[in-house]
Enzyme design. Structure first.
Site, mmCIF file in Angstrom:
data_model
loop_
_atom_site.group_PDB
_atom_site.id
_atom_site.type_symbol
_atom_site.label_atom_id
_atom_site.label_comp_id
_atom_site.label_asym_id
_atom_site.label_seq_id
_atom_site.Cartn_x
_atom_site.Cartn_y
_atom_site.Cartn_z
ATOM 1 N N LYS A 1 3.899 69.863 18.708
ATOM 2 C CA LYS A 1 2.595 70.444 18.397
ATOM 3 C C LYS A 1 2.821 71.557 17.387
ATOM 4 C CE LYS A 1 -1.462 72.662 20.439
ATOM 5 N NZ LYS A 1 -2.081 73.155 21.700
ATOM 6 N N LYS B 1 1.058 66.227 17.196
ATOM 7 C CA LYS B 1 -0.215 66.871 16.866
ATOM 8 C C LYS B 1 0.011 67.917 15.789
ATOM 9 C CE LYS B 1 -3.973 69.573 18.950
ATOM 10 N NZ LYS B 1 -4.484 70.242 20.169
#
Length: 328
Positions: free
Chosen positions: A198, A251
């Site tokens: 992320k 992400k």
């Protein structure tokens, strides 16, 4: 000399193009993030995400029903928590009668066949707006004390009916911690989809608008990953695999297609990708201005994420794209 090899022969008709198509999208590829908020019988469009709404608990049931009819069967609910319920230790996150967990339970009761992936991070419930516990003196995000909170949050979500726990906090060791807590409390059947890579991205702005969860001060770069780093994602992958993750996630998606492919090449676990709010908002804004064909651009972006190696895609386009696929 005329060419001997003519790749265009495989493009000469729609039937042949379909026959040799390498990557295909289906509604089963999508996980649909949905936003829930307090109140009754209300929907509120998020200004920075045209076409995406905050739903009260009763209205989100209607939205999920429409998606199920289109073939979307996996959902990731996120809560917009009232500010008065937020505190430094995110205590509201374990309230089984609170907005989030009660809604999760209601969805599973009415749609037992759907898969619910719940979010484990402190920021929606934290008065500091960070994913972990904040030292009040130094402002440092404290890794190990955060694990205690995240573990109890995951356990509460499993009790509410979550099928997949999605730790998005990026604290070190949280997958192993959550796996132990779940197993010790009889939830060994609940999966963990770790946010493995992320990144500290500029593409999260509209999401933070939707949840009113932006940090009150400081930023998230001490725990989210540097967008310049590729090999670090593989280190995080190795740790998540060793700690017991069932699925891994990248992400954002669109600016990190290389990372999706890198991770796919290095794991036998399912790989998911989060087509985040800023990526969605860019396409919607360009389409509203007539600069791009919104539908074609949407489908091309989703196809690129799947082609890069994603087995599933969290995307705000899920409902719209499923309708396009249904139309054929």
């Amino acid at each position: 000399m005329l060419p001997t090899h003519r790749p265009r022969r495989n493009r000469k008709s729609a039937v042949i193009r379909d026959m040799v198509q390498e990557t295909r999208l289906t509604a089963h590829d999508f996980i649909y993030p949905v936003f829930i908020t307090e109140g009754h019988n209300q929907t509120e469009e998020i200004k920075s995400m045209p076409g995406i709404f905050r739903f009260t608990a009763d209205r989100v049931i209607d939205e999920i029903g429409q998606c199920v009819e289109l073939g979307v069967k996996a959902f990731a609910p996120f809560p917009n928590i009232n500010e008065v319920l937020k505190d430094p230790m995110a205590r509201e996150s374990t309230n089984l009668e609170g907005l989030y967990l009660k809604t999760v339970a209601d969805i599973k009761r009415q749609f037992p066949e759907v898969v619910l992936m719940t979010d484990v991070a402190m920021d929606p419930y934290s008065s500091d707006g960070h994913d972990g516990v904040v030292d009040p003196d130094s402002g440092e995000i404290l890794n190990d004390p955060s694990l205690e909170v995240l573990g109890q949050m995951a356990l509460a979500q499993a009790r509410a009916g979550a099928d997949i726990i999605g730790p998005s906090d990026m604290m070190d060791g949280r997958v192993a911690w959550i796996r132990r807590v779940l197993d010790e409390n009889g939830f060994s059947h609940v999966s963990i989809m770790s946010y493995t890579a992320k990144y500290a991205s500029a593409f999260y702005g509209p999401f933070r608008d939707a949840l009113s969860s932006a940090p009150k001060k400081g930023d998230k770069k001490s725990y989210q990953m540097n967008p310049a780093n590729r090999l670090e994602a593989l280190r995080e992958l190795a740790l998540d695999e060793a700690e017991g993750a069932d699925m891994v996630m990248i992400k954002p998606a669109l600016s990190y297609l290389d990372i999706i492919r890198e991770v796919k090449n290095h794991t036998h676990l399912p790989v998911t990708a989060y087509n985040v709010s800023g990526e969605y908002a860019m396409i919607k804004a360009a389409a509203q201005n007539g600069w791009v064909d919104g539908e074609r651009t949407m489908m091309e972006v989703l196809m690129s994420i799947k082609r890069a190696g994603a087995d599933a895609i969290l995307t705000y386009f899920a409902k719209e794209a499923a309708a396009v696929l249904r139309r054929g």
